[in-house]
Design a protein around this motif. Sequence first.
Motif, PDB file in Angstrom:
ATOM      1  N   UNK A 117       0.829  -1.197   0.000  1.00 54.97           N
ATOM      2  CA  UNK A 117       0.000   0.000   0.000  1.00 54.97           C
ATOM      3  C   UNK A 117       0.869   1.255   0.000  1.00 54.97           C
ATOM      4  N   UNK A 118       0.377   2.373  -0.557  1.00 54.68           N
ATOM      5  CA  UNK A 118       1.071   3.656  -0.427  1.00 54.68           C
ATOM      6  C   UNK A 118       1.180   4.029   1.049  1.00 54.68           C
ATOM      7  N   UNK A 119       2.347   4.511   1.501  1.00 51.29           N
ATOM      8  CA  UNK A 119       2.582   4.667   2.945  1.00 51.29           C
ATOM      9  C   UNK A 119       1.639   5.624   3.661  1.00 51.29           C
ATOM     10  N   UNK A 120       1.404   6.819   3.112  1.00 54.67           N
ATOM     11  CA  UNK A 120       0.606   7.802   3.847  1.00 54.67           C
ATOM     12  C   UNK A 120      -0.883   7.465   3.870  1.00 54.67           C
ATOM     13  N   UNK A 121      -1.520   7.118   2.734  1.00 50.53           N
ATOM     14  CA  UNK A 121      -2.925   6.686   2.831  1.00 50.53           C
ATOM     15  C   UNK A 121      -3.098   5.467   3.727  1.00 50.53           C
ATOM     16  N   UNK A 122      -2.136   4.544   3.665  1.00 52.23           N
ATOM     17  CA  UNK A 122      -2.204   3.364   4.532  1.00 52.23           C
ATOM     18  C   UNK A 122      -2.165   3.759   6.004  1.00 52.23           C
ATOM     19  N   UNK A 123      -1.248   4.657   6.363  1.00 53.01           N
ATOM     20  CA  UNK A 123      -1.146   5.098   7.751  1.00 53.01           C
ATOM     21  C   UNK A 123      -2.394   5.848   8.192  1.00 53.01           C
ATOM     22  N   UNK A 124      -2.975   6.635   7.286  1.00 50.16           N
ATOM     23  CA  UNK A 124      -4.188   7.356   7.644  1.00 50.16           C
ATOM     24  C   UNK A 124      -5.323   6.417   8.015  1.00 50.16           C
ATOM     25  N   UNK A 125      -5.555   5.387   7.201  1.00 49.25           N
ATOM     26  CA  UNK A 125      -6.621   4.426   7.489  1.00 49.25           C
ATOM     27  C   UNK A 125      -6.290   3.599   8.722  1.00 49.25           C
ATOM     28  N   UNK A 126      -5.044   3.171   8.849  1.00 48.13           N
ATOM     29  CA  UNK A 126      -4.645   2.329   9.981  1.00 48.13           C
ATOM     30  C   UNK A 126      -4.840   3.061  11.304  1.00 48.13           C
ATOM     31  N   UNK A 127      -4.453   4.317  11.358  1.00 49.30           N
ATOM     32  CA  UNK A 127      -4.555   5.071  12.608  1.00 49.30           C
ATOM     33  C   UNK A 127      -5.995   5.497  12.893  1.00 49.30           C
ATOM     34  N   UNK A 128      -6.787   5.688  11.841  1.00 45.74           N
ATOM     35  CA  UNK A 128      -8.210   5.987  12.058  1.00 45.74           C
ATOM     36  C   UNK A 128      -8.897   4.794  12.729  1.00 45.74           C
ATOM     37  N   UNK A 129      -8.541   3.586  12.305  1.00 44.26           N
ATOM     38  CA  UNK A 129      -9.066   2.386  12.950  1.00 44.26           C
ATOM     39  C   UNK A 129      -8.630   2.317  14.410  1.00 44.26           C
ATOM     40  N   UNK A 130      -7.399   2.773  14.686  1.00 39.10           N
ATOM     41  CA  UNK A 130      -6.910   2.783  16.068  1.00 39.10           C
ATOM     42  C   UNK A 130      -7.756   3.696  16.940  1.00 39.10           C
ATOM     43  N   UNK A 131      -8.105   4.874  16.412  1.00 39.87           N
ATOM     44  CA  UNK A 131      -8.943   5.784  17.173  1.00 39.87           C
ATOM     45  C   UNK A 131     -10.344   5.247  17.392  1.00 39.87           C
ATOM     46  N   UNK A 141      -5.745   9.458  23.629  1.00 38.39           N
ATOM     47  CA  UNK A 141      -5.261   8.563  22.585  1.00 38.39           C
ATOM     48  C   UNK A 141      -6.247   8.489  21.432  1.00 38.39           C
ATOM     49  N   UNK A 142      -7.550   8.420  21.741  1.00 35.11           N
ATOM     50  CA  UNK A 142      -8.552   8.376  20.687  1.00 35.11           C
ATOM     51  C   UNK A 142      -8.556   9.666  19.874  1.00 35.11           C
ATOM     52  N   UNK A 143      -8.489  10.804  20.543  1.00 38.09           N
ATOM     53  CA  UNK A 143      -8.476  12.086  19.843  1.00 38.09           C
ATOM     54  C   UNK A 143      -7.259  12.220  18.933  1.00 38.09           C
ATOM     55  N   UNK A 144      -6.092  11.838  19.446  1.00 40.55           N
ATOM     56  CA  UNK A 144      -4.874  12.022  18.664  1.00 40.55           C
ATOM     57  C   UNK A 144      -4.876  11.147  17.416  1.00 40.55           C
ATOM     58  N   UNK A 145      -5.442   9.942  17.520  1.00 42.19           N
ATOM     59  CA  UNK A 145      -5.468   9.071  16.354  1.00 42.19           C
ATOM     60  C   UNK A 145      -6.559   9.474  15.361  1.00 42.19           C
ATOM     61  N   UNK A 146      -7.747   9.826  15.853  1.00 41.95           N
ATOM     62  CA  UNK A 146      -8.826  10.200  14.947  1.00 41.95           C
ATOM     63  C   UNK A 146      -8.481  11.469  14.167  1.00 41.95           C
ATOM     64  N   UNK A 147      -8.018  12.499  14.872  1.00 46.07           N
ATOM     65  CA  UNK A 147      -7.681  13.754  14.191  1.00 46.07           C
ATOM     66  C   UNK A 147      -6.402  13.621  13.374  1.00 46.07           C
ATOM     67  N   UNK A 148      -5.393  12.969  13.948  1.00 48.51           N
ATOM     68  CA  UNK A 148      -4.121  12.822  13.242  1.00 48.51           C
ATOM     69  C   UNK A 148      -4.240  11.982  11.992  1.00 48.51           C
ATOM     70  N   UNK A 149      -5.064  10.934  12.050  1.00 50.33           N
ATOM     71  CA  UNK A 149      -5.211  10.061  10.883  1.00 50.33           C
ATOM     72  C   UNK A 149      -5.846  10.799   9.714  1.00 50.33           C
ATOM     73  N   UNK A 150      -6.809  11.679  10.007  1.00 51.16           N
ATOM     74  CA  UNK A 150      -7.450  12.459   8.944  1.00 51.16           C
ATOM     75  C   UNK A 150      -6.425  13.365   8.271  1.00 51.16           C
ATOM     76  N   UNK A 151      -5.567  14.003   9.064  1.00 54.16           N
ATOM     77  CA  UNK A 151      -4.536  14.866   8.490  1.00 54.16           C
ATOM     78  C   UNK A 151      -3.565  14.068   7.628  1.00 54.16           C
ATOM     79  N   UNK A 152      -3.145  12.900   8.122  1.00 60.75           N
ATOM     80  CA  UNK A 152      -2.225  12.071   7.349  1.00 60.75           C
ATOM     81  C   UNK A 152      -2.877  11.618   6.046  1.00 60.75           C
ATOM     82  N   UNK A 153      -4.144  11.227   6.112  1.00 60.67           N
ATOM     83  CA  UNK A 153      -4.839  10.745   4.911  1.00 60.67           C
ATOM     84  C   UNK A 153      -4.968  11.861   3.871  1.00 60.67           C
ATOM     85  N   UNK A 154      -5.279  13.086   4.309  1.00 61.32           N
ATOM     86  CA  UNK A 154      -5.389  14.205   3.373  1.00 61.32           C
ATOM     87  C   UNK A 154      -4.047  14.510   2.721  1.00 61.32           C
ATOM     88  N   UNK A 155      -2.976  14.450   3.517  1.00 60.90           N
ATOM     89  CA  UNK A 155      -1.639  14.644   2.942  1.00 60.90           C
ATOM     90  C   UNK A 155      -1.335  13.536   1.940  1.00 60.90           C
TER      91      UNK A 155
END
Length: 328
Positions: A33-47, A184-198
């Motif tokens: 998978x492409x690294x940044x979209x993958x990280x965005x989805x993975x961390x959103x699931x974490x949140x 932890x939930x806030x940091x992953x939910x908000x951070x994952x959206x930023x990573x996915x947009x990037x």
Amino acid sequence: MARNHAGLYFLMTFNMMVWGLNAVALKWLVLYFPPLPMQGIRLFLAGLALLPLMLVKGSWKPLSSKEWGWTAGIILTGVVGHHSLLAWGLTLTTATSAVLILALLPLMTSSLACLFLREKITGTGLCGILLGLAGVILVVFRGDDYSSTSGWGNLLIAGCMLSQAVSFILIKKATDTIDTKQLTSLMFLAGSVLIFLIGLFVSPDGISIMANGPLWVWAVLILSGVVASGWGHMMYNSAIHKLGPGQTALFNNLTPFFALVGSALLLGETIQWTQAAGFLLIVSGVFLGTGVWRTRRDSRMETPSGETGIGSLPLNHGEMTKEKQSHP
């Protein structure tokens, strides 16, 4: 009476095993998978994985402007900065080189904790840090790997390590008043959206690539997000509140060993005698650095130790009133 953190030490060791295996999983994921979209989805699931815990225990509360400031800093450093640079760096350098650079995290965190939180480093704590670092170097050393690594990839991993160390300092301040599950939930939910947009700008075709990915890779991604990142970081953030960032970061010395064991079992690599010897140094470093030997001795005493910080009895850094406000 002195508090015995043996149970917390066991959970942190298990957490480092999960994170070590997660390093192998991430190397797999960036191959498919492409690294940044993958990280965005993975961390959103974490949140998302932490939301039920907050709803059941009713730990959600409105944040003050100061608390939002701490949270925003943690999102930018501990999620966007750390996980973006980690995934990007793994596409350019070897996992072994990345693990070696990340092994400097305890030293970097301890140094920042001394500068900004005034944590003390005792003689035994310093010995523990140096022993653990020596063990990490011995465990991950493979001379033939370094000829193929990219300097840019190593630089990205170094930035990833520094970004996470800064986030640990901010987490210590934030968890004095914010529940660790909420943070932890806030940091992953908000951070994952930023990573996915990037990631959409960096890899415009990332969504279509991931949609056509194998099901077993998606299973690895879900487990990595929910177990390793979601529950693992919640446990780690709770330990930061109880032990302090410097002492908690010492457990990161165990991650490279478990990463190499995972590589041997899942990728067929051979564990050399130097790596086994390095593991003994790592265990010795954690044993000294966390003060387990002192805890077992002082648990029989009525009066608590007056020392705090790395290498001493790990007393809670927050006041009792603050501890009642957060429930890690």
